[in-house]
Design a protein around this motif. Structure first.
Motif, short mmCIF file in Angstrom:
data_model
loop_
_atom_site.label_atom_id
_atom_site.label_comp_id
_atom_site.label_asym_id
_atom_site.label_seq_id
_atom_site.Cartn_x
_atom_site.Cartn_y
_atom_site.Cartn_z
N PRO A 102 0.79 -1.23 0.00
CA PRO A 102 0.00 0.00 0.00
C PRO A 102 0.83 1.29 0.00
N TYR A 103 2.04 1.23 0.54
CA TYR A 103 2.89 2.42 0.62
C TYR A 103 4.12 2.28 -0.27
N GLY A 104 3.99 1.47 -1.32
CA GLY A 104 5.11 1.27 -2.24
C GLY A 104 6.30 0.68 -1.51
N THR A 105 7.48 1.16 -1.86
CA THR A 105 8.70 0.63 -1.26
C THR A 105 8.83 0.95 0.23
N GLU A 106 7.96 1.81 0.73
CA GLU A 106 7.96 2.15 2.15
C GLU A 106 7.11 1.17 2.97
N THR A 107 6.43 0.24 2.31
CA THR A 107 5.59 -0.74 2.99
C THR A 107 6.48 -1.68 3.81
N ARG A 108 6.20 -1.76 5.10
CA ARG A 108 7.03 -2.59 5.97
C ARG A 108 6.75 -4.08 5.84
N LEU A 109 5.50 -4.46 5.71
CA LEU A 109 5.14 -5.87 5.59
C LEU A 109 4.21 -6.08 4.40
N PRO A 110 4.74 -6.09 3.20
CA PRO A 110 3.88 -6.30 2.03
C PRO A 110 3.28 -7.71 2.06
N THR A 111 2.11 -7.84 1.47
CA THR A 111 1.47 -9.15 1.35
C THR A 111 1.95 -9.80 0.06
N ILE A 112 2.39 -11.05 0.18
CA ILE A 112 2.88 -11.79 -0.98
C ILE A 112 2.03 -13.04 -1.17
N ASN A 113 1.47 -13.19 -2.37
CA ASN A 113 0.70 -14.38 -2.74
C ASN A 113 1.43 -15.08 -3.88
N HIS A 114 1.74 -16.33 -3.68
CA HIS A 114 2.44 -17.13 -4.70
C HIS A 114 1.43 -18.07 -5.35
N ILE A 115 1.14 -17.84 -6.61
CA ILE A 115 0.21 -18.70 -7.35
C ILE A 115 1.04 -19.65 -8.21
N GLU A 116 1.15 -20.89 -7.75
CA GLU A 116 1.90 -21.89 -8.49
C GLU A 116 1.08 -22.41 -9.66
N ASN A 117 1.77 -22.71 -10.76
CA ASN A 117 1.11 -23.26 -11.95
C ASN A 117 -0.07 -22.36 -12.36
N ALA A 118 0.20 -21.07 -12.45
CA ALA A 118 -0.85 -20.07 -12.67
C ALA A 118 -1.52 -20.18 -14.04
N PHE A 119 -0.77 -20.68 -15.03
CA PHE A 119 -1.35 -20.85 -16.36
C PHE A 119 -0.58 -21.86 -17.14
#
Length: 119
Positions: A102-119
């Motif tokens: 939400p705060y770009g590179t200033e975001t302390r804890l970004p949310t990361i979602n890993h979608i395996e085999n996405a396509f």
């Protein structure tokens, strides 16, 4: 902040995340006339071509939705060229890594979602 810096920051976050999941880095920013693959990593089974999508939020759309059919086709062609240049017995796979900061590179804890085999 410019998008190139944000993109590199997101890719570095994604790579760190993948390393914690026991993936080994093979390459970053592989470019061909078809396009670019953000990250190439591997584990025991797969050579993974990962597309990293960084967004402030998912209010407009989920980041993975920006990897449309056209982008998928460009990634497939780019990966095929990489595979022609690099011999591997590993199964290829395409993943998408969504990063919400939400705060770009200033975001302390970004949310990361890993979608395996996405396509």
């Amino acid at each position: 902040m410019n998008t190139k810096i944000q993109g590199r920051w997101g890719e570095a976050l994604a790579l760190d995340y993948l390393r914690r999941k026991k993936y080994e880095a093979v390459g970053m920013g592989y470019r061909t006339r078809y396009g670019e693959i953000d990250l190439i990593v591997k584990n025991r089974e797969f050579i993974v071509f990962a597309e990293v999508k960084l967004r402030k939020s998912d209010k407009f759309a989920q980041a993975r939705e920006f990897v449309d059919r056209s982008k998928q086709e460009r990634l497939r062609k780019t990966a095929a060229l990489w595979l022609c240049e690099h011999e591997t017995a590993l199964q290829p796979r395409f993943d998408v890594i969504e990063i919400y900061a939400p705060y770009g590179t200033e975001t302390r804890l970004p949310t990361i979602n890993h979608i395996e085999n996405a396509f």
